[in-house]
Write a protein that holds these residues in place. Structure first.
Motif, PDB file in Angstrom:
ATOM      1  N   ASN A 297     -25.452  -3.317 -12.826  1.00  0.00           N
ATOM      2  CA  ASN A 297     -25.022  -4.137 -11.816  1.00  0.00           C
ATOM      3  C   ASN A 297     -26.262  -4.978 -10.995  1.00  0.00           C
ATOM      4  O   ASN A 297     -26.083  -6.094 -10.696  1.00  0.00           O
ATOM      5  CB  ASN A 297     -24.056  -3.406 -10.699  1.00  0.00           C
ATOM      6  N   PHE A 298     -27.126  -4.287 -10.939  1.00  0.00           N
ATOM      7  CA  PHE A 298     -28.318  -4.797 -10.328  1.00  0.00           C
ATOM      8  C   PHE A 298     -28.823  -5.813 -11.155  1.00  0.00           C
ATOM      9  O   PHE A 298     -29.275  -6.972 -10.836  1.00  0.00           O
ATOM     10  CB  PHE A 298     -29.457  -3.775  -9.944  1.00  0.00           C
ATOM     11  N   LEU A 299     -28.942  -5.694 -12.517  1.00  0.00           N
ATOM     12  CA  LEU A 299     -29.308  -6.729 -13.403  1.00  0.00           C
ATOM     13  C   LEU A 299     -28.449  -7.793 -13.509  1.00  0.00           C
ATOM     14  O   LEU A 299     -28.807  -9.037 -13.279  1.00  0.00           O
ATOM     15  CB  LEU A 299     -29.563  -6.107 -14.888  1.00  0.00           C
ATOM     16  N   ARG A 300     -27.236  -7.633 -13.341  1.00  0.00           N
ATOM     17  CA  ARG A 300     -26.213  -8.789 -13.413  1.00  0.00           C
ATOM     18  C   ARG A 300     -26.433  -9.752 -12.218  1.00  0.00           C
ATOM     19  O   ARG A 300     -26.265 -10.943 -12.535  1.00  0.00           O
ATOM     20  CB  ARG A 300     -24.814  -8.280 -13.477  1.00  0.00           C
ATOM     21  N   GLN A 301     -26.659  -8.972 -11.056  1.00  0.00           N
ATOM     22  CA  GLN A 301     -26.616  -9.815 -10.039  1.00  0.00           C
ATOM     23  C   GLN A 301     -28.137 -10.507  -9.968  1.00  0.00           C
ATOM     24  O   GLN A 301     -28.049 -11.730  -9.515  1.00  0.00           O
ATOM     25  CB  GLN A 301     -26.632  -9.043  -8.541  1.00  0.00           C
ATOM     26  N   GLU A 302     -29.060  -9.861 -10.462  1.00  0.00           N
ATOM     27  CA  GLU A 302     -30.503 -10.479 -10.505  1.00  0.00           C
ATOM     28  C   GLU A 302     -30.167 -11.977 -11.345  1.00  0.00           C
ATOM     29  O   GLU A 302     -30.882 -12.991 -11.092  1.00  0.00           O
ATOM     30  CB  GLU A 302     -31.628  -9.710 -10.998  1.00  0.00           C
ATOM     31  N   PHE A 303     -29.538 -11.702 -12.633  1.00  0.00           N
ATOM     32  CA  PHE A 303     -29.655 -13.007 -13.419  1.00  0.00           C
ATOM     33  C   PHE A 303     -28.767 -13.816 -12.948  1.00  0.00           C
ATOM     34  O   PHE A 303     -28.951 -15.156 -12.767  1.00  0.00           O
ATOM     35  CB  PHE A 303     -29.074 -12.476 -14.914  1.00  0.00           C
ATOM     36  N   ARG A 304     -27.528 -13.424 -12.250  1.00  0.00           N
ATOM     37  CA  ARG A 304     -26.436 -14.498 -11.657  1.00  0.00           C
ATOM     38  C   ARG A 304     -27.154 -15.123 -10.480  1.00  0.00           C
ATOM     39  O   ARG A 304     -26.946 -16.510 -10.432  1.00  0.00           O
ATOM     40  CB  ARG A 304     -25.361 -13.721 -11.353  1.00  0.00           C
ATOM     41  N   ALA A 305     -28.207 -14.583  -9.715  1.00  0.00           N
ATOM     42  CA  ALA A 305     -28.626 -15.290  -8.655  1.00  0.00           C
ATOM     43  C   ALA A 305     -29.512 -16.370  -9.001  1.00  0.00           C
ATOM     44  O   ALA A 305     -29.832 -17.305  -8.455  1.00  0.00           O
ATOM     45  CB  ALA A 305     -29.338 -14.278  -7.585  1.00  0.00           C
ATOM     46  N   ALA A 306     -30.172 -16.123 -10.166  1.00  0.00           N
ATOM     47  CA  ALA A 306     -31.194 -17.171 -10.772  1.00  0.00           C
ATOM     48  C   ALA A 306     -30.453 -18.172 -11.757  1.00  0.00           C
ATOM     49  O   ALA A 306     -31.051 -18.895 -12.253  1.00  0.00           O
ATOM     50  CB  ALA A 306     -32.330 -16.216 -11.572  1.00  0.00           C
ATOM     51  N   GLY A 307     -29.166 -18.016 -11.742  1.00  0.00           N
ATOM     52  CA  GLY A 307     -28.493 -19.000 -12.584  1.00  0.00           C
ATOM     53  C   GLY A 307     -28.667 -18.630 -14.036  1.00  0.00           C
ATOM     54  O   GLY A 307     -28.439 -19.674 -14.894  1.00  0.00           O
ATOM     55  N   ARG A 308     -28.918 -17.568 -14.657  1.00  0.00           N
ATOM     56  CA  ARG A 308     -29.125 -17.180 -15.972  1.00  0.00           C
ATOM     57  C   ARG A 308     -28.270 -16.025 -16.156  1.00  0.00           C
ATOM     58  O   ARG A 308     -27.281 -15.558 -15.434  1.00  0.00           O
ATOM     59  CB  ARG A 308     -30.641 -16.369 -15.976  1.00  0.00           C
ATOM     60  N   THR A 309     -28.230 -15.956 -17.769  1.00  0.00           N
ATOM     61  CA  THR A 309     -27.342 -14.615 -18.225  1.00  0.00           C
ATOM     62  C   THR A 309     -27.987 -13.819 -19.244  1.00  0.00           C
ATOM     63  O   THR A 309     -29.094 -14.073 -19.905  1.00  0.00           O
ATOM     64  CB  THR A 309     -26.321 -15.523 -18.953  1.00  0.00           C
ATOM     65  N   ILE A 310     -27.710 -12.532 -18.989  1.00  0.00           N
ATOM     66  CA  ILE A 310     -28.305 -11.403 -19.853  1.00  0.00           C
ATOM     67  C   ILE A 310     -26.996 -10.817 -20.492  1.00  0.00           C
ATOM     68  O   ILE A 310     -25.915 -10.653 -19.830  1.00  0.00           O
ATOM     69  CB  ILE A 310     -29.160 -10.310 -19.020  1.00  0.00           C
ATOM     70  N   LEU A 311     -26.938 -10.947 -21.847  1.00  0.00           N
ATOM     71  CA  LEU A 311     -25.844 -10.412 -22.753  1.00  0.00           C
ATOM     72  C   LEU A 311     -25.767  -8.889 -22.118  1.00  0.00           C
ATOM     73  O   LEU A 311     -26.750  -8.180 -22.005  1.00  0.00           O
ATOM     74  CB  LEU A 311     -25.880 -10.547 -24.056  1.00  0.00           C
ATOM     75  N   PRO A 312     -24.401  -8.258 -22.407  1.00  0.00           N
ATOM     76  CA  PRO A 312     -24.197  -7.072 -22.007  1.00  0.00           C
ATOM     77  C   PRO A 312     -24.993  -5.834 -22.905  1.00  0.00           C
ATOM     78  O   PRO A 312     -25.735  -4.942 -22.394  1.00  0.00           O
ATOM     79  CB  PRO A 312     -22.805  -6.670 -22.426  1.00  0.00           C
ATOM     80  N   ASP A 313     -25.211  -6.127 -24.063  1.00  0.00           N
ATOM     81  CA  ASP A 313     -25.973  -5.053 -25.059  1.00  0.00           C
ATOM     82  C   ASP A 313     -27.579  -5.266 -24.584  1.00  0.00           C
ATOM     83  O   ASP A 313     -28.285  -4.209 -24.556  1.00  0.00           O
ATOM     84  CB  ASP A 313     -25.738  -5.453 -26.531  1.00  0.00           C
ATOM     85  N   ALA A 314     -27.814  -6.519 -24.306  1.00  0.00           N
ATOM     86  CA  ALA A 314     -29.294  -6.814 -23.747  1.00  0.00           C
ATOM     87  C   ALA A 314     -29.512  -6.005 -22.173  1.00  0.00           C
ATOM     88  O   ALA A 314     -30.778  -5.592 -22.179  1.00  0.00           O
ATOM     89  CB  ALA A 314     -29.518  -8.141 -23.621  1.00  0.00           C
ATOM     90  N   ALA A 315     -28.550  -6.092 -21.365  1.00  0.00           N
ATOM     91  CA  ALA A 315     -28.750  -5.225 -20.252  1.00  0.00           C
ATOM     92  C   ALA A 315     -28.914  -3.921 -20.342  1.00  0.00           C
ATOM     93  O   ALA A 315     -29.689  -3.221 -19.883  1.00  0.00           O
ATOM     94  CB  ALA A 315     -27.540  -5.717 -19.099  1.00  0.00           C
ATOM     95  N   ARG A 316     -28.107  -3.328 -21.277  1.00  0.00           N
ATOM     96  CA  ARG A 316     -28.125  -1.959 -21.687  1.00  0.00           C
ATOM     97  C   ARG A 316     -29.559  -1.579 -22.133  1.00  0.00           C
ATOM     98  O   ARG A 316     -30.012  -0.530 -21.727  1.00  0.00           O
ATOM     99  CB  ARG A 316     -27.066  -1.464 -22.338  1.00  0.00           C
ATOM    100  N   ALA A 317     -29.790  -2.510 -23.177  1.00  0.00           N
ATOM    101  CA  ALA A 317     -31.093  -2.093 -23.674  1.00  0.00           C
ATOM    102  C   ALA A 317     -32.295  -2.129 -22.733  1.00  0.00           C
ATOM    103  O   ALA A 317     -33.277  -1.472 -22.673  1.00  0.00           O
ATOM    104  CB  ALA A 317     -31.750  -3.143 -24.903  1.00  0.00           C
ATOM    105  N   LEU A 318     -32.410  -3.273 -21.514  1.00  0.00           N
ATOM    106  CA  LEU A 318     -33.430  -3.234 -20.568  1.00  0.00           C
ATOM    107  C   LEU A 318     -33.414  -2.227 -19.664  1.00  0.00           C
ATOM    108  O   LEU A 318     -34.404  -1.612 -19.360  1.00  0.00           O
ATOM    109  CB  LEU A 318     -33.183  -4.357 -19.826  1.00  0.00           C
ATOM    110  N   VAL A 319     -32.214  -1.642 -19.505  1.00  0.00           N
ATOM    111  CA  VAL A 319     -32.076  -0.541 -18.471  1.00  0.00           C
ATOM    112  C   VAL A 319     -32.694   0.702 -19.478  1.00  0.00           C
ATOM    113  O   VAL A 319     -33.466   1.420 -18.577  1.00  0.00           O
ATOM    114  CB  VAL A 319     -30.621  -0.181 -18.131  1.00  0.00           C
ATOM    115  N   ALA A 320     -32.468   0.871 -20.578  1.00  0.00           N
ATOM    116  CA  ALA A 320     -33.030   1.924 -21.284  1.00  0.00           C
ATOM    117  C   ALA A 320     -34.505   2.089 -21.477  1.00  0.00           C
ATOM    118  O   ALA A 320     -35.179   3.106 -21.291  1.00  0.00           O
ATOM    119  CB  ALA A 320     -32.515   2.029 -22.738  1.00  0.00           C
ATOM    120  N   ALA A 321     -35.001   0.681 -21.595  1.00  0.00           N
ATOM    121  CA  ALA A 321     -36.538   0.379 -21.738  1.00  0.00           C
ATOM    122  C   ALA A 321     -36.900   0.411 -20.468  1.00  0.00           C
ATOM    123  O   ALA A 321     -38.293   0.885 -20.548  1.00  0.00           O
ATOM    124  CB  ALA A 321     -36.784  -0.840 -22.701  1.00  0.00           C
ATOM    125  N   ALA A 322     -36.655  -0.048 -19.500  1.00  0.00           N
ATOM    126  CA  ALA A 322     -37.426  -0.199 -18.087  1.00  0.00           C
ATOM    127  C   ALA A 322     -36.719   0.240 -16.895  1.00  0.00           C
ATOM    128  O   ALA A 322     -37.065  -0.246 -15.786  1.00  0.00           O
ATOM    129  CB  ALA A 322     -37.775  -1.890 -17.918  1.00  0.00           C
TER     130      ALA A 322
END
Length: 339
Positions: A155-180
């Motif tokens: 949820n934090f990731l989604r809000q970060e990208f939304r606030a910046a006017g950007r999009t992170i795809l769902p599988d990318a968000a899950r991969a980023l949480v796993a990695a970082a």
């Protein structure tokens, strides 16, 4: 003399209690409430930046509330000769002195100074409840609650990208949480790097390119390949992980986590969200594991759990060749898929 700022700061009124740290505006009285240092730091940076953009001569003071003496807050916040705007940060209210508590309550009662921005930080505890209650009614409160679960991090990731006017795809968000996702600071920094370096929507491939070499990501890749029956890929990923500094202990931890999920899923007939809660994992992660679990039987899952336990014991001292012990376990797990 600098004109009063009350009208210019209407956006930062107490009605904005629960303000988001990404968009909060300066106000005469503010409370950063919660133990998440990264969120509090982001909020404070935004407040300072906004004030300095309006007032180049801003005075910034950090007040040690544990050592503050009688009248110290009042002195710092009192009108100056030239009316310079001031930002005062009072940190760690849980440790505040009795003198500061009395001064802060008096300051709130008197209404403060429109040329002063007083920011207080409270990370938890019941110390000064009367002050906290008063701040909750009168201050702009920024929620700095800890972010721990993977679902909260997503949820934090989604809000970060939304606030910046950007999009992170769902599988990318899950991969980023796993990695970082080890800490919110790491996750926030990784997000900012991706948004800065990668144009357009963020994909899982791009996340892997930037952060796939991290310990958590490498270990999970090995576990996924092993439990999917991709023996050669699992062995190759494992050797690469070890060669790049990933500890065999980290690999067995990822294998154990995956083994517990598979073992719980092979006999499960209820709802996945209930099982996810019992296992302490996010539902999306269990949903992914459920696809893999269809190829397993209860007996093979038990064998995999036993193999991982044996490997874990060996890497923690039983074996003189821990790297080989883990590779052997990976081969046994991969061989058990679909049999």
């Amino acid at each position: 003399m600098t004109p009063p700022r009350g009208a210019s700061r209407a956006k930062g009124s107490p009605a904005e209690s629960g303000a988001d740290f990404r968009s909060v505006e300066p106000a005469p009285l503010m409370l950063l409430k919660g133990a998440e240092d990264y969120v509090a730091a982001r909020a404070l940076d935004r407040i300072k930046t906004a004030l300095r953009a309006e007032h180049a001569d801003l005075e910034y003071t950090r007040l040690d509330v544990a050592e503050a003496g009688p009248g110290e807050l009042s002195t710092l916040a009192s009108p100056s000769l030239f009316g310079e705007p001031r930002l005062i940060l009072a940190e760690d209210l849980a440790q505040m002195s009795e003198a500061f508590l009395a001064d802060a309550l008096r300051y709130l009662e008197e209404g403060g100074d429109p040329d002063v921005t007083l920011v207080m930080r409270h990370t938890g505890g019941n110390r000064g409840k009367k002050l906290l209650d008063a701040l909750s009614r009168r201050a702009v409160v920024v929620d700095c609650s800890p972010v721990k679960s993977d679902s909260d991090k997503l949820n934090f990731l989604r809000q970060e990208f939304r606030a910046a006017g950007r999009t992170i795809l769902p599988d990318a968000a899950r991969a980023l949480v796993a990695a970082a996702g080890g800490s919110l600071s790491d996750l926030g920094s990784a997000s900012q790097q991706l948004m800065r370096d990668v144009p357009g929507d963020i994909t899982a491939e791009q996340v892997d390119r930037y952060f796939g070499g991290r310990v958590e990501a490498s270990a999970f890749k090995v576990a996924d390949a092993a439990f999917e029956g991709r023996a050669e890929a699992a062995a190759r990923l494992y050797r690469h992980a070890v060669a790049t500094g990933v500890s065999p202990v980290a690999i067995t931890a990822a294998l154990a986590r995956k083994a517990r999920q598979i073992a719980a899923l092979v006999d499960h007939r209820g709802r996945h969200d209930q099982l996810a809660s019992a296992l302490g994992v996010p539902p999306w992660q269990l949903k992914q594991a459920a696809e893999t679990a269809r190829r397993w039987t209860p007996s093979r899952a038990a064998d995999a759990v036993e193999a991982v336990a044996q490997a874990d014991a060996e890497v923690k001292g039983v074996s003189r060749t821990p790297e080989y012990a883990v590779e052997k376990a990976i081969a046994l797990i991969a061989a058990g898929v679909g049999r």
